[in-house]
Design a protein around this motif. Structure first.
Motif, short mmCIF file in Angstrom:
data_model
loop_
_atom_site.label_atom_id
_atom_site.label_comp_id
_atom_site.label_asym_id
_atom_site.label_seq_id
_atom_site.Cartn_x
_atom_site.Cartn_y
_atom_site.Cartn_z
N HIS A 329 0.83 -1.21 0.00
CA HIS A 329 0.00 0.00 0.00
C HIS A 329 0.86 1.25 0.00
O HIS A 329 0.54 2.25 -0.67
CB HIS A 329 -0.91 0.00 1.22
CG HIS A 329 -1.89 1.14 1.24
ND1 HIS A 329 -2.95 1.22 0.35
CD2 HIS A 329 -1.96 2.25 2.01
CE1 HIS A 329 -3.63 2.34 0.59
NE2 HIS A 329 -3.05 2.97 1.59
N LYS A 330 1.98 1.23 0.74
CA LYS A 330 2.88 2.38 0.75
C LYS A 330 3.63 2.50 -0.58
O LYS A 330 4.03 3.59 -0.98
CB LYS A 330 3.86 2.27 1.92
CG LYS A 330 3.19 2.30 3.29
CD LYS A 330 2.27 3.49 3.40
CE LYS A 330 1.51 3.46 4.72
NZ LYS A 330 0.44 4.52 4.73
N MET A 331 3.83 1.35 -1.25
CA MET A 331 4.37 1.42 -2.62
C MET A 331 3.39 2.12 -3.55
O MET A 331 3.78 2.94 -4.39
CB MET A 331 4.64 0.00 -3.16
CG MET A 331 5.96 -0.60 -2.78
SD MET A 331 6.33 -2.06 -3.78
CE MET A 331 6.59 -1.31 -5.41
N ARG A 332 2.12 1.80 -3.40
CA ARG A 332 1.08 2.43 -4.24
C ARG A 332 1.07 3.94 -4.00
O ARG A 332 1.01 4.72 -4.96
CB ARG A 332 -0.28 1.82 -3.90
CG ARG A 332 -1.48 2.42 -4.62
CD ARG A 332 -2.70 1.56 -4.34
NE ARG A 332 -3.97 2.21 -4.60
CZ ARG A 332 -4.58 2.27 -5.77
NH1 ARG A 332 -4.00 1.72 -6.83
NH2 ARG A 332 -5.76 2.85 -5.91
N THR A 333 1.15 4.36 -2.73
CA THR A 333 1.18 5.78 -2.42
C THR A 333 2.41 6.44 -3.07
O THR A 333 2.31 7.51 -3.68
CB THR A 333 1.22 6.00 -0.90
OG1 THR A 333 0.08 5.39 -0.31
CG2 THR A 333 1.22 7.48 -0.56
N GLY A 334 3.58 5.79 -2.92
CA GLY A 334 4.80 6.34 -3.51
C GLY A 334 4.73 6.38 -5.02
O GLY A 334 5.18 7.36 -5.64
N SER A 335 4.16 5.34 -5.63
CA SER A 335 4.06 5.30 -7.08
C SER A 335 3.16 6.41 -7.61
O SER A 335 3.49 7.08 -8.59
CB SER A 335 3.52 3.93 -7.52
OG SER A 335 3.26 3.90 -8.91
N ILE A 336 2.01 6.60 -6.95
CA ILE A 336 1.08 7.64 -7.40
C ILE A 336 1.72 9.03 -7.24
O ILE A 336 1.60 9.88 -8.12
CB ILE A 336 -0.24 7.54 -6.61
CG1 ILE A 336 -1.01 6.29 -7.10
CG2 ILE A 336 -1.08 8.80 -6.76
CD1 ILE A 336 -2.27 6.00 -6.31
N THR A 337 2.43 9.24 -6.14
CA THR A 337 3.14 10.51 -5.95
C THR A 337 4.19 10.71 -7.04
O THR A 337 4.33 11.81 -7.60
CB THR A 337 3.81 10.55 -4.57
OG1 THR A 337 2.81 10.41 -3.55
CG2 THR A 337 4.56 11.86 -4.36
N TRP A 338 4.94 9.66 -7.36
CA TRP A 338 5.97 9.74 -8.40
C TRP A 338 5.34 10.06 -9.76
O TRP A 338 5.86 10.90 -10.51
CB TRP A 338 6.71 8.41 -8.47
CG TRP A 338 7.70 8.29 -9.58
CD1 TRP A 338 8.79 9.08 -9.82
CD2 TRP A 338 7.69 7.33 -10.65
NE1 TRP A 338 9.46 8.67 -10.95
CE2 TRP A 338 8.80 7.59 -11.48
CE3 TRP A 338 6.85 6.26 -10.96
CZ2 TRP A 338 9.09 6.83 -12.60
CZ3 TRP A 338 7.14 5.50 -12.07
CH2 TRP A 338 8.24 5.78 -12.89
N HIS A 339 4.21 9.43 -10.09
CA HIS A 339 3.51 9.74 -11.34
C HIS A 339 3.13 11.23 -11.38
O HIS A 339 3.31 11.89 -12.41
CB HIS A 339 2.24 8.89 -11.46
CG HIS A 339 2.46 7.51 -12.01
ND1 HIS A 339 3.04 6.50 -11.28
CD2 HIS A 339 2.18 6.98 -13.24
CE1 HIS A 339 3.09 5.39 -12.01
NE2 HIS A 339 2.59 5.66 -13.20
N ARG A 340 2.63 11.74 -10.27
CA ARG A 340 2.24 13.15 -10.24
C ARG A 340 3.47 14.05 -10.34
O ARG A 340 3.43 15.08 -11.04
CB ARG A 340 1.47 13.44 -8.94
CG ARG A 340 0.10 12.79 -8.87
CD ARG A 340 -0.93 13.48 -9.76
NE ARG A 340 -1.20 14.81 -9.24
CZ ARG A 340 -1.06 15.93 -9.95
NH1 ARG A 340 -0.64 15.89 -11.20
NH2 ARG A 340 -1.32 17.10 -9.40
N ASP A 341 4.55 13.68 -9.66
CA ASP A 341 5.78 14.47 -9.75
C ASP A 341 6.30 14.51 -11.19
O ASP A 341 6.96 15.48 -11.59
CB ASP A 341 6.86 13.88 -8.84
CG ASP A 341 6.62 14.20 -7.37
OD1 ASP A 341 5.84 15.13 -7.08
OD2 ASP A 341 7.20 13.51 -6.51
N ARG A 342 6.04 13.46 -11.95
CA ARG A 342 6.49 13.38 -13.35
C ARG A 342 5.48 13.99 -14.31
O ARG A 342 5.65 13.88 -15.53
CB ARG A 342 6.75 11.93 -13.73
CG ARG A 342 7.82 11.22 -12.88
CD ARG A 342 9.19 11.85 -13.05
NE ARG A 342 9.72 11.61 -14.38
CZ ARG A 342 10.88 12.09 -14.82
NH1 ARG A 342 11.60 12.88 -14.03
NH2 ARG A 342 11.30 11.82 -16.04
N GLY A 343 4.44 14.62 -13.78
CA GLY A 343 3.54 15.38 -14.63
C GLY A 343 2.25 14.69 -15.03
O GLY A 343 1.49 15.23 -15.85
#
Length: 388
Positions: A329-343
């Motif tokens: 679940h924390k991977m999912r949170t990090g992944s979604i944040t990374w996607h947003r950081d990448r635009g």
């Protein structure tokens, strides 16, 4: 308890009895089983409800409450006090009390408990800071882990599990549900998807889906009849595009390292196992993610001054005991944040992660402010375009 307090309690109970003469005696555990049986939820969700309501059921047993019509507002407040005094996080209390209130509202429909008693349960409000747990897997750590997996365990089951969770932002249940046939890499695979879609969609809709489906991609499916539900059921079925190199890793795993297993329904799980029913269990997936995210897994130093040779977190099944390990679940949170950081726009990410836009913005998206600020710089030139 003083004699005055006991008299007050007896008076409270007498009033409650007079008000609730028509309530039907129902054991708390029986009512809970009735509630969960009528819920149309994923198994993992039901299990989380059991965990959240368990303290209340134990409280009832300890207090000699054998029927819900014995509940009074005083008892509800005593239970509240016991949980608030248990050094729990505000978010944990919110989750437990919120689920308990849902259960007790169902008990009103059973005529097992009064509305006044249920109304007395106070579910704490949460600020955004309360709702968000910032212990996500940050992008830098995730990419370091991926580099190590590619170098030391290329195209292994661990590599594919971690890679798909990070690159898709999917829930663990989605990855669990995948079969080999849900991986689409070439035009023959696309035609295979067409055949499936034509069973449920009109030709125009099928063509639109296939037009949006740029190869390669994975296509998770809701198959409750063969024990792999998606959290959002049919709405969870969607095309998840993946990079060519990601598809290559998955295909290399299928060709070389995947255990040639079928489950009890004759399906070929993507992440297979020689144990159990042939499909790598979600609990095993969680444990592997806990282990893979430990800093010492690939020989790195322990930031907690522990000896990996004797650390309890290195024992089988105890990976979560490492303070630096992270759950899927924390991977999912990090992944979604990374996607947003990448635009990535929230609307597109909502489709990819199969999550509401409000949930992504309010809970999952936990930006590093300097990173997000830098990513917005690309838009500065647009402010001057009209003046040129």
């Amino acid at each position: 308890m003083s004699s005055d307090d006991r008299l007050d309690e007896l008076a409270d109970e007498i009033v409650a009895r007079l008000d609730d003469e028509d309530l039907e005696p129902t054991a708390p555990t029986k009512a809970f089983e009735l509630w969960t049986e009528q819920l149309d939820r994923a198994d993992s969700t039901i299990e989380s409800y059991r965990y959240r309501v368990k303290p209340f059921l134990e409280f009832c047993a300890n207090e000699g409450i054998t029927s819900l019509d014995q509940l009074t507002t005083r008892k509800i407040k005593e239970f509240e006090g016991s949980r608030r005094g248990a050094d729990l996080k505000r978010q944990t209390i919110n989750n437990q009390f919120g689920t308990l209130k849902q259960f007790l509202r169902y008990c009103i429909d059973l005529n097992a408990v009064s509305e006044e008693v249920v109304a007395s349960l106070d579910v704490p409000d949460l600020s955004k800071e309360d709702r968000v747990n910032t212990e996500k897997l940050i992008a830098k750590r995730a990419h370091t882990i991926l580099d190590n997996l590619e170098r030391y365990r290329y195209a292994s089951r661990d590599h594919v599990l971690f890679l798909l969770l990070w690159r898709t932002g999917a829930r663990i249940g989605t990855i669990y549900s995948l079969d080999v046939e849900d991986v689409y890499r070439d035009d023959d695979d696309r035609e295979r998807l067409r055949t499936y879609l034509e069973e449920d969609y009109s030709p125009s809709v099928v063509e639109q889906i296939l037009e949006d489906a740029s190869l390669p991609f994975i296509f998770p499916r809701h198959r409750p009849e063969t024990d792999t539900r998606l959290k959002n059921e049919i709405e969870g079925e969607r095309v998840i595009n993946v990079a060519d190199w990601v598809a290559d890793v998955v295909q290399d795993y299928i060709d070389v390292n995947r255990a040639d297993q079928r489950d009890e329904h004759g399906r070929e799980p993507l992440l297979s196992s020689r144990k159990g029913n042939g499909r790598l269990s979600k609990s095993a997936m969680r444990n592997w993610i806990y282990v893979i995210t430990q800093p010492c897994e690939f020989g790195g130093p322990c930031p907690h001054d522990r000896d990996p040779e004797t650390c309890e977190a290195r024992e089988h099944g105890h990976g979560s005991k490492c303070p630096s390990s992270r759950s899927p679940h924390k991977m999912r949170t990090g992944s979604i944040t990374w996607h947003r950081d990448r635009g990535w726009p929230v609307s597109d990410l909502s489709d990819k992660a199969n999550s509401g836009e409000d949930l992504i913005q309010g809970v999952y998206d936990q930006p590093e402010k300097l990173v997000r600020g830098a990513s917005r710089r690309q838009h500065l030139n647009k402010l001057d375009e009209d003046n040129q």
